[in-house]
Enzyme design. Sequence first.
Site, PDB file in Angstrom:
ATOM      1  N   TRP A 505      42.287  34.684  31.885  1.00 30.47           N
ATOM      2  CA  TRP A 505      41.892  35.181  33.220  1.00 30.47           C
ATOM      3  C   TRP A 505      41.441  34.075  34.176  1.00 30.47           C
ATOM      4  O   TRP A 505      40.664  34.319  35.088  1.00 30.47           O
ATOM      5  CB  TRP A 505      40.811  36.270  33.097  1.00 30.47           C
ATOM      6  CG  TRP A 505      41.192  37.351  32.139  1.00 30.47           C
ATOM      7  CD1 TRP A 505      42.127  38.320  32.324  1.00 30.47           C
ATOM      8  CD2 TRP A 505      40.659  37.560  30.817  1.00 30.47           C
ATOM      9  NE1 TRP A 505      42.228  39.122  31.204  1.00 30.47           N
ATOM     10  CE2 TRP A 505      41.335  38.673  30.253  1.00 30.47           C
ATOM     11  CE3 TRP A 505      39.682  36.915  30.057  1.00 30.47           C
ATOM     12  CZ2 TRP A 505      41.065  39.148  28.975  1.00 30.47           C
ATOM     13  CZ3 TRP A 505      39.421  37.385  28.780  1.00 30.47           C
ATOM     14  CH2 TRP A 505      40.103  38.493  28.254  1.00 30.47           C
ATOM     15  N   HIS A 506      41.938  32.878  33.969  1.00 31.21           N
ATOM     16  CA  HIS A 506      41.562  31.751  34.835  1.00 31.21           C
ATOM     17  C   HIS A 506      42.705  31.363  35.778  1.00 31.21           C
ATOM     18  O   HIS A 506      42.868  30.205  36.127  1.00 31.21           O
ATOM     19  CB  HIS A 506      41.135  30.540  33.988  1.00 31.21           C
ATOM     20  CG  HIS A 506      39.930  30.802  33.133  1.00 31.21           C
ATOM     21  ND1 HIS A 506      39.507  29.936  32.139  1.00 31.21           N
ATOM     22  CD2 HIS A 506      39.051  31.846  33.106  1.00 31.21           C
ATOM     23  CE1 HIS A 506      38.433  30.440  31.548  1.00 31.21           C
ATOM     24  NE2 HIS A 506      38.142  31.596  32.113  1.00 31.21           N
ATOM     25  N   TYR A 507      43.504  32.336  36.173  1.00 29.97           N
ATOM     26  CA  TYR A 507      44.649  32.039  37.039  1.00 29.97           C
ATOM     27  C   TYR A 507      44.168  31.568  38.421  1.00 29.97           C
ATOM     28  O   TYR A 507      43.083  31.937  38.881  1.00 29.97           O
ATOM     29  CB  TYR A 507      45.596  33.240  37.140  1.00 29.97           C
ATOM     30  CG  TYR A 507      44.948  34.558  37.472  1.00 29.97           C
ATOM     31  CD1 TYR A 507      44.680  34.917  38.787  1.00 29.97           C
ATOM     32  CD2 TYR A 507      44.611  35.462  36.460  1.00 29.97           C
ATOM     33  CE1 TYR A 507      44.088  36.134  39.094  1.00 29.97           C
ATOM     34  CE2 TYR A 507      44.025  36.679  36.761  1.00 29.97           C
ATOM     35  CZ  TYR A 507      43.767  37.013  38.077  1.00 29.97           C
ATOM     36  OH  TYR A 507      43.185  38.208  38.386  1.00 29.97           O
TER      37      TYR A 507
END
Length: 574
Positions: A505-507
């Site tokens: 979830w670090h896009y």
Amino acid sequence: MAVSHNCHHDVHLQCLMLSRSSFMKDATFAPTFARYDYIIIGGGTSGCALAATLSQNATVLVLERGGSPYDNPTATDIQNFATTLSNTSPKSWSQLFVSEDGVYNTRARVLGGGSVLNAGFYTRAGDDYVKEAEWKSDEVEAAYEWVERKIAFEPMIMGWQMALKDGLLEAGEFPYNGFTYNHTYGTKIGGTIFDNVGQRHTAANLLEYANPDRAAVYLHATVHKILFTTKGRPRPKAYGVIFQDSNGVLHKAELAKNAMNEVILSAGAIGSPQLLMLSGVGPMAHLAAHGIQPVVLDHPMVGQGMADNPMNAIFIPSPTPVEISLIQAVGITKFDSYIEGASGVIFSYSWTRNYFDGVLNYLNEMQTSRTTTSTPLSTQSITDFFKSIDPLFNATTQAGVVLQKVAGPVSRGHLELRNTNPYDNPSVRFNYYQEPEDLKKCVEGITTIIKVINSKAFSKFKYPDATIPGLLELILNVPTNLRPRHVTSVFNLKQFCIDTVMTIWHYHGGCQVGRVVDKNYKVLGIDSLRVIDGSTFLKSPGTNPQATVMMLGRYMGQKILREREAFLKKKEEA
């Protein structure tokens, strides 16, 4: 309390009252300000910090498409992490999307953004990152401290996390740096936004710093487009927004007449490039293909440079009980892979079933808009998985998961519109492991995890007869994504990385510095419009980005206020 035009009759748009005694009340709209100095689109990880800072000396309207985390406080507690994240029902805080790579992902849809849903790890960016971004280190330090005073804590380390830490040291990830927010090579214990009783503190808490007389936060307020004027101007200028409340009523909010006033996009790496395109700022041919009129500015780099740090994990059943813990111990390796872990995963058949039903429904809806170049997606792994597990099984699994995250990454993709509906997800492709450099880092990361699992320190939390091929096969049998599986994955770590890739979830990317915005986060070619969020990043900061995204909101808020004060002073002197 500030309100926008046409809002005073609306009871479906909730307004957050920024007072110390009560954060939230239903809106009874009596206009105080008809217009605002700043309109912030997105009350997420950066938007909350930015709003709280700007409200010290300016009027601010925050438009948040989601609800309030205070409506259901226990949902954010540590024991409900998996349940809340996996609840992707239409009005939930977690909005599911599946990238064109066949990897499930999540967008936050709540005040506080990703800090309401994430695993809570709090760590700063490295010194090199700050230098490359050309931020002033003393101001960065002060901004981090401002965030930390409200929401960061030292975690209580128990058995499983202690074994992970010792295992990392046994695997050669030296030195041991103890508890620190700093990003340095070796093994450390990082900060957390969970306090000692497991209660989460989010970016929404930063609104406690706001001046309640100058700030308004509208919830369930979905922005449709940014408004521009070109009248008698060489460049387009943002002057307001159109947004919709939860009852479907459209509203307009405008900037007050002052050359320093701005619309600021803080809608995240998916929302910010999507909204620019919906507002007529993006690649001209793409906008024309969707019938977006007028095209305000042909901006070919909007939506480009999308990246998502790939994550691969190994699940390790434990013969002894484990504590519920999210990310605490971390190994920051010299080969640019970060090793982290969590334990006591709450496994429930019902929420797992609901989540995957959501994935299947989403895929059915999206099937019509997938392109011929999309990665082939197979739902067979989901079907097989549910055939193999007992519906009555509902327990806290005695197990831990150790994962690796590839730093950077080097592989990049792009985002484009599927349609012109602001409620729908755009299409995004991250191209995980397209670049061999990223794949090499994953293999080294998994190799290090195997050393940790086989370490003396970790032996208590692994069954004596468990083999590495057996543990790899365990993950290969779980529908971690919709990509094809290969039998060779158990013995070929490159293939294992490709087959089992997940998101952490670090896009980021889509409105990158130097491509879409300048070093002051102003959109190139447009006046009175900035983007301040993770969409501007060229790579993900530190092991986990949330601290830096919050810091950036504070850092840029102060910079904008200084510029504003200098302008007003000059005007007075003239």
